[in-house]
Every structure is written in C-alpha cells, then in structure tokens.
Design a protein around this motif. Structure first.
Motif, mmCIF file in Angstrom:
data_model
loop_
_atom_site.group_PDB
_atom_site.id
_atom_site.type_symbol
_atom_site.label_atom_id
_atom_site.label_comp_id
_atom_site.label_asym_id
_atom_site.label_seq_id
_atom_site.Cartn_x
_atom_site.Cartn_y
_atom_site.Cartn_z
ATOM 1 N N LYS A 155 2.882 -5.250 -4.343
ATOM 2 C CA LYS A 155 2.224 -3.945 -4.309
ATOM 3 C C LYS A 155 3.212 -2.855 -4.713
ATOM 4 O O LYS A 155 4.425 -3.068 -4.619
ATOM 5 N N HIS A 156 2.768 -1.724 -5.212
ATOM 6 C CA HIS A 156 1.419 -1.218 -5.437
ATOM 7 C C HIS A 156 1.244 -1.041 -6.935
ATOM 8 O O HIS A 156 1.690 -0.025 -7.474
ATOM 9 N N ASP A 168 -5.495 -0.713 -2.190
ATOM 10 C CA ASP A 168 -4.832 0.035 -1.135
ATOM 11 C C ASP A 168 -5.965 0.540 -0.225
ATOM 12 O O ASP A 168 -7.150 0.302 -0.506
ATOM 13 N N ALA A 222 -2.647 0.330 -6.721
ATOM 14 C CA ALA A 222 -2.414 1.670 -6.210
ATOM 15 C C ALA A 222 -3.642 2.556 -6.408
ATOM 16 O O ALA A 222 -4.486 2.295 -7.277
ATOM 17 N N THR A 261 -7.121 2.005 -9.081
ATOM 18 C CA THR A 261 -7.967 1.103 -8.303
ATOM 19 C C THR A 261 -9.398 1.032 -8.823
ATOM 20 O O THR A 261 -10.128 0.091 -8.512
ATOM 21 N N MET A 300 0.829 -1.191 0.000
ATOM 22 C CA MET A 300 0.000 0.000 0.000
ATOM 23 C C MET A 300 0.861 1.236 0.000
ATOM 24 O O MET A 300 2.033 1.167 0.234
ATOM 25 N N SER A 301 0.225 2.339 -0.234
ATOM 26 C CA SER A 301 0.993 3.546 -0.065
ATOM 27 C C SER A 301 1.148 3.795 1.418
ATOM 28 O O SER A 301 2.048 3.310 2.038
ATOM 29 N N MET A 304 -1.776 -5.948 -4.969
ATOM 30 C CA MET A 304 -2.444 -4.747 -4.479
ATOM 31 C C MET A 304 -2.361 -3.644 -5.517
ATOM 32 O O MET A 304 -1.298 -3.397 -6.096
#
Length: 420
Positions: free
Chosen positions: A260-261, A345, A308, A322, A1-2, A306
């Motif tokens: 990710k991401h 995310d 972004a 997303t 994730m961010s 995942m």
C-alpha cells in the motif's frame, strides 16, 4: 492505507471508540467525521525487536503467481457457483470491528448482509482476546451467511506509530524507517515473527507493508507517511528491497501481505482520511521509479494491493485513484501485471465523503477493484445494496463483480479459507 485507520492521541481514543461503536449499530446515513475510527493508531512506545524467539534468518518463499481465472472444476469456481448473489457481493466488503466493541458487534451484518471480511480497529490488547474474537468471527461464516467461506481478518501491523495489536503475544515493533536500516535477513526474520504473532491471534491478512517512497525533502511535510516514519526509506531502491523482504517474511509467518498505498502517497502533503486539500500528486507517471516498491512486493508474493484515495494528475486527473480504471485496470493490472486482489483505503475517509456511500463501492468495482474497506460497519448495507442493484441492471458491471469475487475466493483458497 493513509489514515482512516489513523493515529490518534491517547486522550482522544475514548471518544473515537464511542463513535465507532455507535456506527456499528446505527443506520445507513453517512458521517465523514466518523472516519476517526482508528485503523492506524499511534504507538505509546517504540523500539524493541520482536520477541526472543525471532529466528536469525527466514527462508524466502517463492514468488506466488498473480490470480488467473479459475478453471471450471476448481474449488474456487465450485464455491462461487454455490454462493447466492448477495453472498457474492458480501465477499467484496471488509468492515471494521473496534477494540472496545463486543465481539458480536458485526454479527448481524455478517448474517444478514453476508459480509465476508473484517478489520480490527482501535488498538487491540492481548492475543487471548483477539484470538477469541477471531474464532468467533470465523464461526459466524456459516453456510447461510457466507456460504461457508471463511473470513479475511485483517489488521494494520506495520510498526512504530501504526501497530493495531499490542500487549501479551505481540512484540513492540520499531517503525518502518528503522526496519529499513536492517539487513535483508534480519528484516525478513522480523516480518516472519510479525506474521507468526498475527496468525496465532487468528489474523490472516496484514495491511502492510507500506510501499510509498517519501523524498527526504518531504519527510516532515508528508502528512500520511513521512510524518509518522511509515516509509522504509527515501529512495525507491531502498524501499523496494525492504518491501520484498517484509512480504516474504509475512508469508513465511503464515499471513498475507498487502502492499500500500498504490500508486504512492509519498509526494502529497494532505492526509486523505482528514482532508481533500494537498492530496493531488502532480509528479507520478506510469513509468515512475516510485512504482518499483509496489512491483517488488507483488513479485515477492503479496496477497493484495491497496489503492490510495489521492488524485494523480498525470495518471487520471478526473478522479481519485480508487475510482480510476486508468490506475487500477490500466496501470496496476495492465502495465504492472497484477491480477490479484485490490482493496480500497478506508471508504469512510474525508477525501471520498462527497460521493454517496453506495456509489463509492460501485465506482471502485467498476474501476477494477475488489474489496471495499469501510471502518464504519453500518456502510456495508448501502454498499452491498448498490453493488447488487448495478449488477442487476448492467451486464458489464455484473461481469466485473464476478471477476472480483473470484479473485477474492482465490486469495481465500491460498489462505486456507475455502473448504472443498
């Protein structure tokens, strides 16, 4: 994730936790500022290899095939058929459980909204507490709540600034940038130990490894990744090699890995958890070398990908990745051939705060995604309600929900969470 599981200063952690605990018990109104629920908290110390029982090498698991439609008589299909529509929708949610909340904080959402997945937030300490909580969560996955389907229990266990689980039972992990300098065998062994420690605590999904490549020239200005040394290196080939090792190591340790991401946060300046400014990537294309680490992780046997929440001007200028069918269904599932689970995310982040809560979930599933992650547990009800409402009126969307639920169940079958 961010960074909706993002780093926070130690002095701010108590206030952040209070917000998270309140959110778990409050109603359905959205509050973008509560994105401060800490999924990726800053380490108070760094350095140190995994504990002395780290093996000197770890065997590589064979690459797992990506998800394909379940045969009619398979465990996945039989499980799907016995679930109610609400239980199916609940499999598409992952909600936060804060370290300072009671282990029962999410129980009502599991029982009444049929939520099927949980992520640990806020910086947990000690395997004993975490293992006890994991056992409790799995006990809540009853026939009436989740149709007897076990829970995905996730954590951000990257290393360095982002290590959610600490204390007795967990090694203090070096940053991804430091892991990137290890030999392949040492890095795989390192990840295997991380996996074993997570599994012992009842965590079955690691939201790692970060597969973003940050150019050296942006290492300091890249807020979500480079600022915290979360990248394995500054060249796609370096990152791809490390990502493959970490995925194989986590798998050997008994937990699923999440690359990710996608399609990469390495060439933006803003952090989508905090802002929408500086979160448009104007470089990434469908043939970009920076996609290679994601492909490497998928081929190595990743459990999930995942997506972004940034914009990608050359992929789909109309919306964030997303919510983009061009990115998820077209590029990730089509061009790159990924047929497994796709997770968001944090859908409680500032970058998506302008979109109604329920609509965030609907747009993601419509784009080809599967699990909606929200650090704000109270968002589960409007999200599940919106998914059910759209599925009830839109046959094409209902078919996407079916495909998503079956992908989630296929992953759970792999992780030993289905009982047939």
């Amino acid at each position: 994730m961010s960074f909706a599981r993002r780093p926070v200063a130690a002095a701010a952690l108590a206030a952040v936790t209070a917000v998270a605990v309140t959110a778990c018990s409050s109603g359905g109104s959205d509050d973008a500022s509560s994105a401060a629920t800490t999924r990726e908290s800053v380490a108070t110390s760094t350095g140190g290899a995994p504990s002395s029982n780290t093996p000197s090498h770890a065997s590589s698991s064979s690459a797992r095939p990506t998800t394909t439609p379940a045969p009619a008589n398979s465990c996945v299909q039989r499980t799907y058929e016995r679930l109610s529509p609400a239980q199916r929708a609940g499999q598409l949610l992952m909600i936060g459980l804060d370290a300072n909340a009671a282990s029962t904080a999410d129980d009502s959402l599991i029982a009444e909204q049929h939520v099927g997945n949980v992520i640990y937030l806020g910086g947990w300490t000690g395997r004993s507490k975490i293992q006890s909580t994991s056992n409790h969560l799995q006990s809540e996955a009853s026939s009436s709540a989740t149709g007897g389907v076990g829970m995905l229990i996730a954590a951000d266990q990257e290393g360095g600034a982002v290590q959610q689980l600490r204390g007795p039972g967990f090694s203090t992990l070096v940053s991804a940038l430091q892991q990137g300098t290890m030999s392949s065998s040492a890095r795989t062994a390192y990840a295997t130990t991380i996996g074993r420690q997570l599994k012992a605590a009842g965590v079955n999904l690691d939201l790692a490894p970060v597969s973003d490549t940050v150019p050296a020239s942006m290492a300091a200005s890249n807020a979500p990744i480079g600022k915290y040394a979360r990248e394995y290196g500054h060249a796609p080939a370096t990152v791809a090699a490390a990502v493959g090792d970490v995925v194989r190591g986590l798998d050997a340790g008994g937990v699923g890995a999440t690359v990710k991401h996608f399609p990469g946060l390495g060439r933006i300046t803003g952090n989508t958890d905090y802002t929408s400014v500086g979160t448009t990537d104007t470089v990434t294309t469908a043939t970009d070398p920076y996609l290679r680490p994601f492909s490497a992780g998928m081929k190595a046997g990743a459990a999930a990908v995942m997506i972004a929440s940034a914009h990608y001007a050359k992929l789909d200028p109309s919306t964030q990745a997303t919510f983009s069918g061009k990115v998820i269904t077209g590029l990730l599932r089509g061009t790159l051939g990924w047929h497994g689970v796709v997770v968001t995310d944090d859908m409680n982040a500032v970058a998506v705060s302008g979109i109604p809560v329920g609509e965030r979930a609907v747009r993601f599933v419509a784009a080809g995604g599967d699990i909606v992650l929200t650090g704000r547990a109270a968002n589960a009800s409007p999200m599940i309600g919106a998914i059910l409402a759209r599925a009830g009126s839109d046959a094409a969307f209902a078919a996407k929900v079916t495909a998503s639920v079956q992908r989630v169940l296929t992953l759970k079958r792999r992780l030993g969470l289905l009982h047939c």
